[in-house]
Enzyme design. Structure first.
Site, short mmCIF file in Angstrom:
data_model
loop_
_atom_site.label_atom_id
_atom_site.label_comp_id
_atom_site.label_asym_id
_atom_site.label_seq_id
_atom_site.Cartn_x
_atom_site.Cartn_y
_atom_site.Cartn_z
CG ASP A 15 -1.87 1.23 1.21
OD1 ASP A 15 -2.28 1.65 0.10
OD2 ASP A 15 -2.18 1.77 2.27
CB SER A 16 0.26 4.70 -1.11
OG SER A 16 -1.00 4.81 -0.50
CE1 TYR A 47 3.14 6.08 -3.06
CE2 TYR A 47 2.27 4.39 -4.53
CZ TYR A 47 3.24 4.84 -3.67
OH TYR A 47 4.34 4.05 -3.43
CB CYS A 78 -2.68 0.79 -2.91
SG CYS A 78 -2.70 2.56 -3.27
CG ASN A 79 -9.04 0.72 -3.81
OD1 ASN A 79 -9.90 0.04 -4.35
ND2 ASN A 79 -8.72 0.56 -2.55
CB THR A 80 -4.34 5.28 -5.67
OG1 THR A 80 -5.35 5.79 -4.81
CG2 THR A 80 -3.82 6.37 -6.56
CD GLU A 162 -1.29 6.41 5.96
OE1 GLU A 162 -0.17 6.50 6.47
OE2 GLU A 162 -1.74 5.34 5.48
CB CYS A 192 -9.75 4.65 -0.66
SG CYS A 192 -8.23 5.17 0.15
CB THR A 193 -6.54 0.32 1.28
OG1 THR A 193 -5.67 1.35 0.82
CG2 THR A 193 -6.54 -0.80 0.32
CG HIS A 194 -5.96 5.00 3.83
ND1 HIS A 194 -5.34 4.49 2.72
CD2 HIS A 194 -4.98 5.43 4.66
CE1 HIS A 194 -4.03 4.62 2.86
NE2 HIS A 194 -3.78 5.19 4.02
N1 DGL Z 1 -4.53 3.52 -0.06
C1 DGL Z 1 -4.74 4.19 -1.29
C2 DGL Z 1 -5.96 3.68 -1.99
O1 DGL Z 1 -6.48 2.62 -1.68
C3 DGL Z 1 -4.81 5.67 -1.26
C4 DGL Z 1 -3.78 6.39 -0.51
C5 DGL Z 1 -3.01 7.40 -1.31
O2 DGL Z 1 -3.56 8.36 -1.81
O3 DGL Z 1 -1.82 7.18 -1.35
O4 DGL Z 1 -6.42 4.33 -2.90
#
Ligand code: DGL
Length: 273
Positions: A15-16, A47, A78-80, A162, A192-194
């Protein structure tokens, strides 16, 4: 290519930042026996305000690290990164450099989970970069005929999660979700994983008539299905319950966050990508 040795390889999870730990927890709960290595690019998160080229470069560096450290299979949690880098990694990087390894993303399982609910109107909350890519809408339109997708970017949620500063979460979530509720969506997918970390608050805001589709609830099952369909990969994986956690920046705050999200005994090790 040399024959790969069975029972020795790890599952990599990337993940980012640290949000992917929430998905790793879901994977290890469903599939506890396997050996996992986590990489969180905590130095360069988020990201989502970067260009597709940069997201590709950062993601490739992390995947390369995981492959060099004995991962047969990497899950981009990480979806991004899944929206902006996965396809190119699978089409260019893997065939040229690691033809026997595999990279999976988290968007396909999300789209499948939405499809299973047969919605006519679905809302998607995701980062700006994921929304700009329209990857979720594109895939959904292929699989669910007649579906109308409303994507909404929530750029402040990742930095808020975060940082652990959740006192404004409800107000922020309400502002982001309200436009989707006005579109009379039947479900809300968290892209988004968050966001699973905010799931309870999100459920409270949308009410019980709108389903919230959250990756932590099905990613373990999807990976289990994948391994069942690919015994040639599964047989290579080690089953010693190893867990290792690598980050590109380490502070006491990040360690505290990782303990909250994964478990007390977690030890973050610093790496350079
Ligand atoms: N965890 C990332 C996701 O699932 C997003 C976090 C980022 O912007 O880096 O999209």
């Amino acid at each position: 290519m040399a024959k790969q040795i069975t029972g020795k390889w790890n599952i990599g999870v990337f993940d980012s930042g640290l949000g992917g730990l929430f998905l790793l927890r879901a994977l290890t709960e469903k599939l506890p026996a396997y050996d996992y290595i986590y990489v969180g690019d905590t130095k360069r998160v988020p990201y989502s305000n970067r260009s597709p080229e940069t997201v590709y470069e950062f993601t490739r560096a992390a995947v390369r690290y995981l492959f060099k450290n004995g991962c047969q299979l990497v899950v981009l949690a990480c979806n991004t990164a899944s929206a902006l880098a996965l396809r190119r990694l699978q089409q260019e990087f893997l065939p040229q450099q690691y033809p026997e390894r595999r990279i999976l993303g988290v968007l396909a399982p999300l789209v499948e989970a939405i499809e299973e609910r047969h919605p006519r109107r679905i809302g998607v909350l995701a980062t700006q970069a994921t929304v700009n890519s329209h990857a979720i809408t594109r895939e959904l339109k292929k699989r669910v005929p007649g579906v109308t997708v409303f994507e909404h970017a929530a750029p402040l949620l990742v930095p808020m999660v975060e940082s652990g500063e959740l006192q404004w979460a409800d107000a922020m979530l309400t502002a982001y979700i309200q436009p989707l509720l006005l579109q009379r969506v039947e479900g809300l997918a968290l892209g988004c994983t968050h966001y699973p970390i905010l799931k309870r608050r999100i459920r409270r805001i949308v009410g019980k008539d709108i389903s919230v589709i959250s990756q932590d609830e099905f990613l373990g099952k999807k990976l289990a299905d994948y391994l069942m369909r690919h015994p040639e990969i599964e047989v290579l994986l080690g089953k010693r319950k190893k867990r290792e956690f690598f980050v590109t920046d380490k502070t006491s705050t990040l360690e505290k966050r990782a303990q909250e999200w994964f478990g007390k005994n977690i030890k973050l090790k610093l790496i350079h990508l």
